[in-house]
Design a protein around this motif. Structure first.
Motif, PDB file in Angstrom:
ATOM      1  N   GLN A 134      11.965  -0.759  13.765  1.00 15.27           N
ATOM      2  CA  GLN A 134      10.918  -1.739  14.041  1.00 15.27           C
ATOM      3  C   GLN A 134       9.593  -1.041  13.784  1.00 15.27           C
ATOM      4  OE1 GLN A 134      11.548  -5.060  14.979  1.00 15.27           O
ATOM      5  NE2 GLN A 134       9.403  -5.188  14.358  1.00 15.27           N
ATOM      6  N   PHE A 135       9.002  -1.294  12.620  1.00 14.72           N
ATOM      7  CA  PHE A 135       7.783  -0.614  12.219  1.00 14.72           C
ATOM      8  C   PHE A 135       6.552  -1.425  12.602  1.00 14.72           C
ATOM      9  CE2 PHE A 135      10.757   1.013   8.827  1.00 14.72           C
ATOM     10  CZ  PHE A 135      10.832   2.309   9.329  1.00 14.72           C
ATOM     11  N   GLY A 137       2.401  -2.456  12.300  1.00 20.95           N
ATOM     12  CA  GLY A 137       1.383  -2.526  11.262  1.00 20.95           C
ATOM     13  C   GLY A 137       1.499  -3.734  10.366  1.00 20.95           C
ATOM     14  N   ASP A 138       0.648  -3.726   9.345  1.00 24.65           N
ATOM     15  CA  ASP A 138       0.621  -4.826   8.388  1.00 24.65           C
ATOM     16  C   ASP A 138       1.685  -4.609   7.310  1.00 24.65           C
ATOM     17  OD1 ASP A 138      -0.386  -2.949   6.523  1.00 24.65           O
ATOM     18  OD2 ASP A 138      -2.450  -3.659   6.739  1.00 24.65           O
ATOM     19  N   ARG A 139       1.735  -5.506   6.354  1.00 20.12           N
ATOM     20  CA  ARG A 139       2.745  -5.471   5.299  1.00 20.12           C
ATOM     21  C   ARG A 139       2.792  -4.111   4.582  1.00 20.12           C
ATOM     22  NH1 ARG A 139       5.709  -9.041   2.527  1.00 20.12           N
ATOM     23  NH2 ARG A 139       6.137  -8.672   0.317  1.00 20.12           N
ATOM     24  N   GLY A 140       1.629  -3.623   4.190  1.00 16.25           N
ATOM     25  CA  GLY A 140       1.574  -2.344   3.492  1.00 16.25           C
ATOM     26  C   GLY A 140       2.088  -1.199   4.351  1.00 16.25           C
ATOM     27  N   GLN A 141       1.737  -1.205   5.634  1.00 15.96           N
ATOM     28  CA  GLN A 141       2.184  -0.141   6.532  1.00 15.96           C
ATOM     29  C   GLN A 141       3.687  -0.198   6.769  1.00 15.96           C
ATOM     30  OE1 GLN A 141      -0.627  -1.338   9.547  1.00 15.96           O
ATOM     31  NE2 GLN A 141      -1.875   0.501   9.233  1.00 15.96           N
ATOM     32  N   VAL A 142       4.233  -1.402   6.906  1.00 16.12           N
ATOM     33  CA  VAL A 142       5.684  -1.552   7.093  1.00 16.12           C
ATOM     34  C   VAL A 142       6.415  -1.025   5.858  1.00 16.12           C
ATOM     35  CG1 VAL A 142       7.574  -3.232   7.311  1.00 16.12           C
ATOM     36  CG2 VAL A 142       5.525  -3.432   8.757  1.00 16.12           C
ATOM     37  N   ARG A 143       5.941  -1.379   4.696  1.00 19.35           N
ATOM     38  CA  ARG A 143       6.584  -0.927   3.452  1.00 19.35           C
ATOM     39  C   ARG A 143       6.489   0.594   3.300  1.00 19.35           C
ATOM     40  NH1 ARG A 143       6.648  -4.964  -1.109  1.00 19.35           N
ATOM     41  NH2 ARG A 143       5.669  -3.320  -2.326  1.00 19.35           N
ATOM     42  N   GLN A 145       6.142   2.883   5.698  1.00 21.13           N
ATOM     43  CA  GLN A 145       7.028   3.524   6.674  1.00 21.13           C
ATOM     44  C   GLN A 145       8.493   3.406   6.259  1.00 21.13           C
ATOM     45  OE1 GLN A 145       5.540   2.815  10.993  1.00 21.13           O
ATOM     46  NE2 GLN A 145       4.565   1.254   9.716  1.00 21.13           N
ATOM     47  N   THR A 146       8.845   2.304   5.605  1.00 23.06           N
ATOM     48  CA  THR A 146      10.215   2.129   5.127  1.00 23.06           C
ATOM     49  C   THR A 146      10.529   3.147   4.034  1.00 23.06           C
ATOM     50  OG1 THR A 146      10.139  -0.218   5.689  1.00 23.06           O
ATOM     51  CG2 THR A 146      11.865   0.488   4.165  1.00 23.06           C
ATOM     52  N   VAL A 147       9.612   3.340   3.089  1.00 20.77           N
ATOM     53  CA  VAL A 147       9.814   4.329   2.025  1.00 20.77           C
ATOM     54  C   VAL A 147       9.954   5.724   2.629  1.00 20.77           C
ATOM     55  CG1 VAL A 147       8.752   5.440   0.011  1.00 20.77           C
ATOM     56  CG2 VAL A 147       8.678   2.944   0.237  1.00 20.77           C
ATOM     57  N   GLU A 148       9.075   6.074   3.577  1.00 23.70           N
ATOM     58  CA  GLU A 148       9.136   7.390   4.225  1.00 23.70           C
ATOM     59  C   GLU A 148      10.476   7.594   4.930  1.00 23.70           C
ATOM     60  OE1 GLU A 148       4.396   7.973   5.296  1.00 23.70           O
ATOM     61  OE2 GLU A 148       5.712   7.073   6.781  1.00 23.70           O
ATOM     62  N   THR A 149      10.925   6.587   5.658  1.00 16.02           N
ATOM     63  CA  THR A 149      12.180   6.683   6.408  1.00 16.02           C
ATOM     64  C   THR A 149      13.369   6.767   5.462  1.00 16.02           C
ATOM     65  OG1 THR A 149      11.166   5.466   8.223  1.00 16.02           O
ATOM     66  CG2 THR A 149      13.578   5.562   8.204  1.00 16.02           C
ATOM     67  N   ALA A 150      13.326   6.012   4.375  1.00 12.79           N
ATOM     68  CA  ALA A 150      14.416   6.039   3.391  1.00 12.79           C
ATOM     69  C   ALA A 150      14.558   7.425   2.778  1.00 12.79           C
ATOM     70  CB  ALA A 150      14.164   4.998   2.305  1.00 12.79           C
ATOM     71  N   LEU A 151      13.440   8.035   2.380  1.00 12.69           N
ATOM     72  CA  LEU A 151      13.476   9.368   1.773  1.00 12.69           C
ATOM     73  C   LEU A 151      13.901  10.424   2.783  1.00 12.69           C
ATOM     74  CD1 LEU A 151      10.284   9.190  -0.459  1.00 12.69           C
ATOM     75  CD2 LEU A 151      12.665   9.233  -1.244  1.00 12.69           C
ATOM     76  N   ALA A 152      13.390  10.347   4.004  1.00 12.56           N
ATOM     77  CA  ALA A 152      13.780  11.306   5.042  1.00 12.56           C
ATOM     78  C   ALA A 152      15.279  11.228   5.303  1.00 12.56           C
ATOM     79  CB  ALA A 152      12.989  11.050   6.325  1.00 12.56           C
ATOM     80  N   GLY A 153      15.814  10.012   5.344  1.00 11.55           N
ATOM     81  CA  GLY A 153      17.248   9.838   5.550  1.00 11.55           C
ATOM     82  C   GLY A 153      18.063  10.395   4.393  1.00 11.55           C
TER      83      GLY A 153
END
Length: 166
Positions: A134-135, A137-143, A145-153
């Motif tokens: 559950q991120f 922020g606005d649309r850009g921030q959600v996207r 954070q999703t990219v960051e989390t995907a790469l970290a995973g």
């Protein structure tokens, strides 16, 4: 270098060492994970394919996600991202893959899946791990954070750790 580019570069080094490749299956990020990976010079040695499947029809056509899943649990769900990651691996032949589906906003949220809800799944050919985030922020921030989390995973997965942690 920003943190996303650093993570993508480290991912590339680790994948090269394993002689392995990665693929992405993206919905709410619209190709942002693949873009981050392909910023890295030489990524063609370890990045196999990126699937941008924004519509449910394309999740089915490109990744083989069952249309029944959308009716049963919706596109933003564990079951759908697990099917997406498996489809990306099967169709690309990559050992590793990540899939994301979420509600980036500003609209489209519900009581069960408010704006900022994102499901991610990672696969290594032997298993699939999914995580709901559950991120804020606005649309850009959600996207972002999703990219960051995907790469970290992906980094955790490639080194043999649980990608859903952290």
């Amino acid at each position: 270098m920003d943190t996303i580019t650093l993570a993508a570069a480290e991912l590339g080094e680790r994948l090269r060492a394993l002689a392995a490749q990665v693929s992405t299956a993206e919905s709410c990020t619209g190709g942002g994970i693949a873009e981050a990976i392909t910023r890295i010079a030489g990524s063609s040695a370890w990045f196999e394919a990126g699937y941008i499947t924004y519509s449910n029809a394309q999740k089915t056509a490109q990744l083989g996600v069952s249309p029944l899943l959308f009716q049963q649990v919706g596109a933003v769900s564990r079951e759908v991202v697990e099917a997406m990651v498996q489809g990306a691996q099967a169709r690309s032949g990559a050992r590793f893959a990540v899939a994301v589906s979420g509600v980036a906003g500003p609209g489209g949220g519900s009581a069960e899946k408010p704006v900022g809800t994102v499901w991610l799944a990672w696969g290594d050919g032997a298993s699939v791990v999914a995580r709901r985030c559950q991120f804020p922020g606005d649309r850009g921030q959600v996207r972002l954070q999703t990219v960051e989390t995907a790469l970290a995973g992906l980094l955790r997965l490639v080194v043999g750790e649980n990608p859903g942690q952290g």
